[in-house]
Design a protein around this motif. Structure first.
Motif, PDB file in Angstrom:
ATOM      1  N   SER A  68      41.567  29.403  42.578  1.00 28.72           N
ATOM      2  CA  SER A  68      42.255  30.167  41.798  1.00 28.72           C
ATOM      3  C   SER A  68      41.236  30.025  40.512  1.00 28.72           C
ATOM      4  N   PRO A  69      40.186  31.429  40.012  1.00 26.97           N
ATOM      5  CA  PRO A  69      39.578  30.810  38.591  1.00 26.97           C
ATOM      6  C   PRO A  69      40.179  30.667  37.158  1.00 26.97           C
ATOM      7  N   LEU A  70      41.253  31.364  37.257  1.00 27.07           N
ATOM      8  CA  LEU A  70      42.223  31.277  36.072  1.00 27.07           C
ATOM      9  C   LEU A  70      41.750  29.961  35.022  1.00 27.07           C
ATOM     10  N   VAL A  71      42.604  29.010  36.489  1.00 27.96           N
ATOM     11  CA  VAL A  71      42.483  27.730  35.316  1.00 27.96           C
ATOM     12  C   VAL A  71      41.262  26.960  35.052  1.00 27.96           C
ATOM     13  N   LYS A  72      40.453  27.124  36.209  1.00 29.37           N
ATOM     14  CA  LYS A  72      38.524  26.951  36.109  1.00 29.37           C
ATOM     15  C   LYS A  72      38.950  26.506  34.741  1.00 29.37           C
ATOM     16  N   GLN A  73      38.425  28.499  34.403  1.00 32.60           N
ATOM     17  CA  GLN A  73      37.691  28.209  33.923  1.00 32.60           C
ATOM     18  C   GLN A  73      37.646  28.680  32.614  1.00 32.60           C
ATOM     19  N   GLN A  74      39.423  28.610  31.992  1.00 32.33           N
ATOM     20  CA  GLN A  74      39.846  28.500  30.213  1.00 32.33           C
ATOM     21  C   GLN A  74      39.715  26.946  30.740  1.00 32.33           C
ATOM     22  N   GLN A  75      39.687  25.980  31.454  1.00 26.94           N
ATOM     23  CA  GLN A  75      39.357  24.866  31.650  1.00 26.94           C
ATOM     24  C   GLN A  75      38.090  24.310  31.088  1.00 26.94           C
ATOM     25  N   GLN A 105      56.177  51.279  37.376  1.00 24.08           N
ATOM     26  CA  GLN A 105      57.276  50.462  35.882  1.00 24.08           C
ATOM     27  C   GLN A 105      58.192  51.259  37.117  1.00 24.08           C
ATOM     28  N   TRP A 106      58.453  52.640  37.875  1.00 21.08           N
ATOM     29  CA  TRP A 106      59.713  53.262  39.216  1.00 21.08           C
ATOM     30  C   TRP A 106      59.638  51.912  39.796  1.00 21.08           C
ATOM     31  N   ASP A 107      58.609  50.670  40.271  1.00 17.87           N
ATOM     32  CA  ASP A 107      58.371  49.959  42.105  1.00 17.87           C
ATOM     33  C   ASP A 107      60.052  49.849  41.917  1.00 17.87           C
ATOM     34  N   TYR A 108      60.230  49.202  42.929  1.00 18.27           N
ATOM     35  CA  TYR A 108      62.083  48.533  42.746  1.00 18.27           C
ATOM     36  C   TYR A 108      60.884  47.068  42.977  1.00 18.27           C
ATOM     37  N   LYS A 109      60.443  46.824  43.639  1.00 21.14           N
ATOM     38  CA  LYS A 109      59.323  45.051  43.485  1.00 21.14           C
ATOM     39  C   LYS A 109      57.901  45.437  43.738  1.00 21.14           C
ATOM     40  N   ALA A 110      57.416  43.985  43.722  1.00 22.90           N
ATOM     41  CA  ALA A 110      55.749  44.224  43.525  1.00 22.90           C
ATOM     42  C   ALA A 110      56.069  42.910  44.721  1.00 22.90           C
ATOM     43  N   GLU A 143      52.347  44.041  34.388  1.00 26.21           N
ATOM     44  CA  GLU A 143      51.606  42.268  34.256  1.00 26.21           C
ATOM     45  C   GLU A 143      53.727  42.044  34.465  1.00 26.21           C
ATOM     46  N   ASP A 144      54.776  42.693  35.335  1.00 27.11           N
ATOM     47  CA  ASP A 144      55.755  42.356  35.259  1.00 27.11           C
ATOM     48  C   ASP A 144      56.385  40.709  35.937  1.00 27.11           C
ATOM     49  N   TYR A 145      55.002  40.374  37.134  1.00 27.21           N
ATOM     50  CA  TYR A 145      55.070  39.019  37.848  1.00 27.21           C
ATOM     51  C   TYR A 145      54.005  38.224  38.076  1.00 27.21           C
ATOM     52  N   TYR A 146      54.221  37.367  37.926  1.00 21.96           N
ATOM     53  CA  TYR A 146      53.531  35.946  36.847  1.00 21.96           C
ATOM     54  C   TYR A 146      51.878  36.434  38.144  1.00 21.96           C
ATOM     55  N   PHE A 147      52.394  36.394  39.537  1.00 22.28           N
ATOM     56  CA  PHE A 147      51.296  36.803  40.498  1.00 22.28           C
ATOM     57  C   PHE A 147      50.176  37.716  40.038  1.00 22.28           C
ATOM     58  N   LEU A 148      51.004  38.777  39.414  1.00 24.13           N
ATOM     59  CA  LEU A 148      50.607  39.861  38.394  1.00 24.13           C
ATOM     60  C   LEU A 148      49.373  39.670  37.865  1.00 24.13           C
ATOM     61  N   VAL A 149      49.634  38.921  36.732  1.00 25.51           N
ATOM     62  CA  VAL A 149      48.909  38.795  35.527  1.00 25.51           C
ATOM     63  C   VAL A 149      47.444  37.620  36.346  1.00 25.51           C
ATOM     64  N   GLN A 150      47.795  36.874  37.338  1.00 20.84           N
ATOM     65  CA  GLN A 150      46.345  36.644  38.472  1.00 20.84           C
ATOM     66  C   GLN A 150      46.056  37.477  38.941  1.00 20.84           C
TER      67      GLN A 150
END
Length: 449
Positions: free
Chosen positions: A6-13, A239-244, A335-342
């Motif tokens: 995952s590039p998110l943590v590495k780039q922020q650090q 926003q009307w999807d049951y889940k992702a 972005e209503d799931y953490y994995f979608l933020v990622q």
């Protein structure tokens, strides 16, 4: 596919531990951007900053200039007017995007190939424009050939959709012949017996692809995620999807049905998108520079469903969503799931890795076909005047017509029964048909959003 850290943590650090920009020339205009938008730009803006780009308050000296093409076209307000670009500047849209994103021009091109019954385009469900007399007559003939067991999706410019059987489709044709429709409406063949999720809900796979350049033409694919229990009346409303669910969960579920099924599905999707780009590159100017812009880029999201009978993939509706600003917050991904933020970070961060290297090579007049930093993307199409690469995947395809005798509509269980569009209840279907017919499009050319 290869697994990337995952590039998110590495780039922020990296940014926190060093005051130096990630790219040597970040202080020059080569790595500057102008982004006059609000919350819907935040995910992209985080990615732009994470690769060392600097924000400017004026478009005049910015290499990357964000503009909302749709707002400018629909509202004509001064703050959305596009500035004139220098040769080294880039918009967040393709120079001739209207030849691909305008629905009428899009259907002009794909219908010409669908009517030839080319197996390469089996992923495109036949779609007929009910506001055109000639296509209504073709549709009328095809109803007789398909028999009474086929179902169709009747939809308008806002993608409001209802299911109709062959008898109801004939009624729709009659209403259009009598001039009852007030806007452009469409009829698309429904994917018979679509695969459902483990809980019985409908599901589709949303994937992303980047047209990074038109000179040379470079197109990249990236995995998306699963949409479970999507709303079949308004399939574009995330926003009307049951889940992702993550792509890893989709992969696990498909593997439980058949070994290596995810490879089969993923390769079909990549080959389908490559074929789509190839057609528009060869037969239109959608992927060529314009007189006032040398290059640009565009992000797209496309939804695919899988046939339970053949494991073949199809576009749910012939509408690849374009979004590198539509004015609709997170129209690609909620972005209503953490994995979608990622997922948003992976999507936009990988996009900026490609664009940064590509545009640097353009400035230095270096070879642009081979890029070292593509993040989560995989190339599926590339073309110059003397070279072309197109992702290919050969598979034995069963023709749809053999399966129509057992066709059935599958409804999302997550949608309350009172809100479902049931093909057997004629009054309910007629009510929705009238809603679609009575909608007014104001006479404007619609864009695929």
């Amino acid at each position: 596919p290869r697994r990337y850290p995952s590039p998110l943590v590495k780039q922020q650090q990296h940014l926190l531990s060093s005051s130096k920009p990630m790219f040597v020339n970040a202080s020059t205009r080569e790595h500057t951007y102008f982004m006059p938008c609000g919350k819907n730009c935040h995910a992209f803006q985080r990615a732009v900053r994470s690769v060392g780009w600097i924000k400017l308050n004026s478009a005049e000296n910015a290499r990357l200039v964000f503009t909302d093409m749709n707002k400018e076209a629909n509202e004509g307000k001064e703050k959305f007017q596009r500035p004139e670009l220098e040769a080294w500047q880039r918009y967040n849209h393709l120079p001739n995007r209207q030849n691909f994103t305008t629905r009428e021009l899009f259907l002009d091109t794909i219908n010409a190939h669908i009517q030839r019954d080319d197996p390469e385009f089996d992923f495109l469900p036949p779609t007929y424009r009910m506001h055109q007399t000639s296509e209504r007559r073709i549709f009328e003939r095809n109803i007789k050939e398909d028999g009474k067991h086929a179902y169709w999706m009747y939809w308008n410019r806002d993608l409001k959709t209802t299911f109709v059987n062959s008898k109801q489709a004939k009624d729709v044709i009659k209403l259009h012949d009598e001039g009852e429709a007030k806007q452009r409406n469409y009829m698309t063949r429904y994917t018979c017996n679509p695969m459902t999720w483990s809980d019985g809900n409908t599901f589709m796979i949303r994937v992303f692809w980047l047209a990074a350049s038109v000179d040379p033409v470079l197109v990249y694919y990236q995995d998306g995620y699963g949409r479970i229990g999507y709303n079949q009346t308004y399939p574009q409303k995330l926003q009307w999807d049951y889940k992702a669910v993550t792509m890893e969960e989709v992969e696990e579920y498909l593997e439980s049905k058949s070994p290596d099924l995810i490879i089969h599905v993923r390769n079909q999707i990549k080959a389908s998108l490559a074929s789509l780009v190839n057609v528009f590159h060869q037969h239109t100017n959608a992927f060529v520079p314009s007189s006032d812009r040398e290059d640009g880029f565009e992000l797209f999201a496309t939804d695919f469903v899988i046939s339970q009978d053949t494991y073949q993939v199809e576009l749910y509706l012939p509408s690849p969503y374009s979004d590198t600003l539509t004015g609709n917050p997170y129209s690609f991904t909620m972005e209503d799931y953490y994995f979608l933020v990622q997922k948003n970070h992976e999507l936009f961060y990988s996009t900026m890795l490609i664009l940064t290297e590509l545009w640097d090579k353009q400035m230095q007049r270096q070879d642009q076909l081979v890029l070292q930093q593509t993040g989560q993307y995989q190339m599926i199409y590339a073309a110059t005047e003397s070279f072309k690469y197109k992702f290919e995947y050969a598979t034995k395809k069963k023709r749809r017509k053999k399966l129509l005798s057992s066709c059935k509509v599958v409804h999302s269980k997550a949608v309350p029964a009172s809100q479902r569009v049931k093909q057997r209840k004629r009054s309910k279907a007629e009510s929705t048909i009238q809603d679609i017919l009575s909608s007014d499009d104001g006479g404007e050319e619609s864009e695929i959003q």
